[in-house]
Design a protein around this motif. Structure first.
Motif, short mmCIF file in Angstrom:
data_model
loop_
_atom_site.label_atom_id
_atom_site.label_comp_id
_atom_site.label_asym_id
_atom_site.label_seq_id
_atom_site.Cartn_x
_atom_site.Cartn_y
_atom_site.Cartn_z
N PRO A 120 49.60 33.01 42.19
CA PRO A 120 50.08 31.77 42.49
C PRO A 120 48.82 31.04 43.02
N MET A 121 48.74 29.83 42.78
CA MET A 121 47.55 28.71 43.39
C MET A 121 47.18 29.19 44.81
N GLY A 122 46.03 29.34 45.34
CA GLY A 122 45.72 29.41 46.61
C GLY A 122 44.12 29.81 46.67
N VAL A 123 43.91 30.56 47.84
CA VAL A 123 42.49 30.97 48.12
C VAL A 123 42.55 32.74 47.92
N TYR A 124 41.78 33.33 47.07
CA TYR A 124 41.51 34.53 47.11
C TYR A 124 40.09 35.14 47.40
N PHE A 125 39.79 36.30 47.64
CA PHE A 125 38.62 36.68 47.95
C PHE A 125 38.51 37.83 46.86
N ILE A 126 37.18 37.84 46.12
CA ILE A 126 36.75 38.83 45.36
C ILE A 126 35.87 39.59 45.99
#
Length: 958
Positions: free
Chosen positions: A936-942
């Motif tokens: 889903p669209m949004g903020v992620y952390f790698i």
């Protein structure tokens, strides 16, 4: 001048008691008459009706037989006066104390005195009960306190009796019973049946003195007096009323005499506390407050049980806040609700009474211990009766202080989310920290986090997203947790974030007041009741801190599967599964401008709205809320809803605003199938020409909004990171690095605060209509004491406060959101120009906490064209030489890595710290591709785990 009969330094048994046997007449004497009423504080009931109870220090109050009324004392406190020099009761007296009174001295307590909960009669000197006459004190609740000695039976003819059936008799020095040298053979009796007698120094029993213990009564003496008290039992001076066996126990600091109890039960009851035990867990709970004073699991104390700074016991406690102030739970009455072989449910109920408690609301605190469990459940029922005064509730919470040895914590690591999990500063480190301008934040100077800030708001997260949080240890192989099977009793819906775990503490904020939660009010005449919980105060004992957290999360999943708990019976506020219903259906979204937007992974829930909520679940605090996430196909099943009629809401990252459906009815034992629900997002203003950010109700996708915001004083980085004014070009689409997460004044290193213009630049081509309007939509993640001034090409078009929910201190309270709101602005086509146009955002307000956080900004219009690239072509280069691009992305992310001799592990996390995936790449790869197209669209952390571990933010647009 205050007269003191005794001095602290005396140590002999009788050297402190050489007082006059007559009444003290050196002060103005005021006699109780009682010819008006029983009101102790009605001056017309006294012989001198000019007495000022707020300044009664020179008075000797004498209470004898009233005509016709005997005195009843309610209210009063040390802080407002009502503190006479002497309080004397004489033959014929029949006085009742229900409140607080602090006399400096007393010549005698004769006649009959009764203390009821929550009375505190605190005499700052010696107490004489039955002095040359008969004196009876009945303590049914509350406390009788003497700073020095308590003497039962004094002088010739003295016959004193104290009956402790509840509450506490506290003796600041020696307890003397029938020992007085001031006369011949005075007699004294102390009956302890349902309360506690707490003696600081020693107990001395004369020839005509005795102590009788029955039921759960207890005599407690500081120090090791085991031999002396056992001899009193052998000599018959201390006896059990019904011949039971008396047990004398010294625990290393205090000696207790009580009746032996059944070792096979899960409860031991004592005068002032109970112990719940199951062979694994042992909890000591104070009867008068419901506070857990000690919580041991397999012999290990998990709570901080003593606060040296103010000489208080801490452990756990419940408290209210409201317009009446801060009201810590006290004056509770203990009972057993249910007891079986498998569990026990105990109650500590505080019933409101005017003048004795602040909040006009009953509070029934429960603890439930199950067989072989390492956690103890707790729940509370708040009840406002119609006859009570109006009641308002801000905060309702429980606080748990975790164990420490004064230097280190028992559990040294904190676990809230994957992102907010680290080793905490020690107790010593906090003692060496420096204060800051914000009282809740300190600057650490020593230890593992030296140089960083720490504050309790740093750890705030959406409560529904963290079903287990707390502290764990690698050193001591233990974890202390709050564990939730449901969040239906929390206020303000799924985006409500607030305190959870912090330094040395676990908060359970069930009705929260931070981040612009409003609380609610109950008027006089309205009946209201709500159950909060049950939830679990849980101890895990795995080998590592990480394993303990996994165990806590597993327990939360188990409790969620068992909700509603079948063991919580006979509680109208908590219907069991067959007394609840389900709501099912399928949710979809239609958006002509965003065809990829669907109903998957959306929040959908129901609540019953009150007037105070303004029709919105964000502000619904009074009633229950039931929320779930839809699955990948948009299906939902909201389980275990109480019967009633509800309003349904749904929202999703990527969509502005929310869906709403009225009159959803739930029946006990039934399923309400809503079928297919489609949210058709209107596009009445034309095409979506450009957008900034992601509609996710936070400012997480902007610079410093992903993590730095929570560490405190992030504004110190503004001058070196951002220009003034900010120039943001729509076609660059690099809002993740160019725009700050918060719009404040421009704060410089010298402390000055300048106006900070944010210029949004976009290019218009083609013919511009001469009539009509484009539409600017601004979704706010937080607004607090701030105006929003909007200019187009230098001309003001809007100048006012935003008409969205304002308040909550999100910036100062280390958050990237408060309450969500949307505002749209008509932008006249006639104001646009061919070529470059500039929208200027300005936050002109000057209060220290004034700010705006933007969630999402979009521009819609017809018959015009705006130059706009969908994705950034600019790479993101971290300090470790790792590049991510494009960012934001529609799905595929290129990762360029420096050369490494080790394998590389790449982990993908949600913004809330949940691990999504983990992949291992060979060391010969320095260019990788990560595909998040199906996310889903949004903020992620790698998180890249290599020689130089790095965490980077990536923004998924569609």
């Amino acid at each position: 001048m205050r007269k003191t009969l005794l001095k602290k330094g005396f140590t002999t048994f009788f050297g402190l008691i050489m007082a006059s046997t007559s009444l003290n007449f050196l002060n103005a004497q005021n006699n109780w008459q009682g010819d008006i009423s029983s009101d102790f504080y009605d001056v017309n009931n006294w012989s001198d009706n000019t007495i000022d109870f707020a300044n009664a220090g020179s008075q000797t109050l004498v209470i004898g037989a009233g005509n016709p009324n005997n005195p009843v004392q309610i209210g009063g406190s040390n802080s407002i006066g009502a503190r006479p020099d002497y309080l004397n009761t004489i033959s014929g007296a029949n006085a009742t104390f229900n409140g607080t009174l602090y006399p400096w001295n007393s010549d005698m307590l004769n006649g009959t005195i009764t203390l009821n909960t929550p009375a505190l009669l605190s005499i700052r000197n010696v107490i004489y009960i039955g002095k040359a006459d008969e004196g009876i004190v009945n303590i049914t609740g509350g406390s009788l306190y003497s700073r020095y000695q308590t003497i039962i039976g004094y002088n010739t003819g003295g016959n004193g009796t104290i009956n402790v059936s509840g509450g506490t008799l506290y003796v600041g020095n020696y307890l003397e019973i029938g020992t007085s040298p001031g006369g011949t053979n005075p007699s004294g009796t102390l009956n302890i049946s349902g309360g506690v007698v707490d003696v600081t120094t020693a107990v001395n029993i004369g020839s005509n003195g005795n102590i009788v213990i029955s039921s759960i009564g207890a005599l407690i003496v500081t120090g090791d007096h085991k031999i002396t008290l056992e001899n009193y039992i052998l000599n018959g001076k201390i006896s059990a009323l019904n011949g039971e066996n008396l047990v004398v126990n010294f625990d290393g600091s205090r000696t207790t005499v009580s009746i032996a109890q059944d070792p096979n039960r899960m409860i031991e009851e004592f005068a002032s506390y109970i112990i719940l035990k199951n062979g694994v867990l042992e909890a000591k709970i104070e009867k008068s407050t419901s506070n857990i004073q000690s919580l041991k699991v397999n012999g290990v104390e998990t709570l901080a049980t003593y606060n040296a700074s103010n000489n208080s016991r801490i452990g756990t406690y419940y408290d209210f806040t409201g317009s009446y102030g801060f009201d810590k739970i006290s004056g509770t009455v203990f009972s057993i609700k249910e007891e079986t072989e498998d569990y026990i449910d105990v109650s500590f109920k505080r019933t409101y009474s005017d003048g004795n408690f602040l909040a006009p609301c009953d509070a029934d605190i429960h603890y439930v211990l199950k067989k072989d469990d390492t956690g103890i459940y707790t729940y509370s029922i708040l009840t406002h009766k119609a006859e009570y005064p109006a009641f308002d509730l801000g905060s309702w919470r429980q606080v748990v202080w975790i164990g420490n040895d004064g230097t280190d914590y028992l559990a040294e690591k904190i676990y809230v989310t994957e992102q907010k999990s680290w080793e905490m500063p020690s107790v010593y480190d906090f003692s060496q920290a420096s204060a800051t301008a914000i009282p809740e934040i300190v600057k650490l100077n020593t230890g593992i986090r030296a140089g960083k800030y720490d504050g309790k708001y740093e750890y705030c997260e959406n409560l529904i997203d963290i079903p287990a949080y707390g502290h764990a240890s690698d050193k001591n192989s233990i974890g202390s947790w709050a564990v939730f099977g449901s969040h239906e009793f929390f206020n303000a819906g799924p985006t409500n974030h607030d305190l959870n775990a912090a330094a040395g503490i676990i908060h359970i904020d069930m009705n929260t007041v931070h981040y612009n939660c409003r609380g609610f009010s109950i008027p006089q005449g309205e009946e209201w009741s709500k159950i909060y919980g049950p939830y679990l105060i849980y101890t895990s004992q795995e080998s590592t801190a990480a394993a303990n957290w996994e165990d806590a999360k597993s327990r939360a999943a188990q409790d969620k599967g068992e909700w509603p708990f079948s063991w919580l019976t006979n509680t109208p506020e908590y219907p069991l599964a067959n007394g609840r219903g389900n709501i099912t259906g399928n949710f979809s979204i239609t958006d002509s401008e965003k065809p990829d937007l669907d109903g998957s992974n959306a929040w959908i829930g129901v609540t019953q709205l009150t007037a105070a909520s303004d029709g919105h679940w964000q502000f619904e605090d009074k009633n229950y809320q039931y929320w779930v996430k839809t699955d990948a196909s948009g299906n939902f099943d909201i389980k275990h809803v109480r019967p009633g009629t509800y309003t349904l809401f749904a929202f999703k990252n990527g969509a502005v605003n929310e869906y709403r459906m009225e009159n959803v009815t739930v029946n006990a034992g039934g399923t309400t199938n809503l079928g297919n629900i489609n949210w058709n997002i209107p596009r009445n203003n034309g095409k979506l020409l450009w957008e900034i950010g992601i509609p996710n109700r936070t400012a997480a996708e902007y610079k410093f909004g992903d993590f730095d915001y929570c560490e405190g004083f992030v504004e110190n980085k503004f001058e070196t990171t951002f220009p003034n004014p900010i120039e943001y070009n729509i076609e660059d689409n690099n809002w993740a690095t160019v725009l700050p997460y918060v719009h404040t004044k421009y704060i410089k290193s010298d402390g000055s605060r300048d106006t900070w213009n944010w210029n949004i630049n976009f290019s218009v081509t083609g013919t511009i209509p001469t009539t009509g309007n484009a539409k600017l939509t601004v979704a706010f993640a937080s607004v607090d004491h701030a105006q929003f001034w909007l200019y187009l090409n230098g001309n003001n078009i809007y100048l006012s406060y935003p008409t969205v929910p304002s308040g909550g201190n999100a910036w100062i309270r280390q958050s990237n959101r408060s309450k969500y709101g949307i505002q749209t602005f008509d932008i006249p086509y006639s104001s646009l120009v061919q070529g470059e146009n500039t929208l200027t955002f300005l936050m002109p307000s000057n209060q220290s906490n004034s700010h705006i956080m933007y969630d999402y900004i979009s521009f819609e219009g017809n018959n015009i064209t705006v130059q706009n690239s969908l994705l950034s072509t600019e790479e993101f280069d971290s300090k470790n030489g790792i590049k991510l691009y494009p960012n934001p992305t529609n799905g595929k992310v290129n990762i360029k890595l420096p050369k490494s001799t080790d394998d590389i592990i790449i982990e993908l996390y949600t913004i809330n710290g949940g691990l999504i995936s983990r992949q291992i790449y060979q060391n010969n790869q320095n260019s990788l591709e990560l595909d998040i197209s199906n996310k889903p669209m949004g903020v992620y952390f790698i998180k890249i785990l290599s020689e130089t571990p790095t965490t980077l933010k990536i923004v998924k647009k569609q």
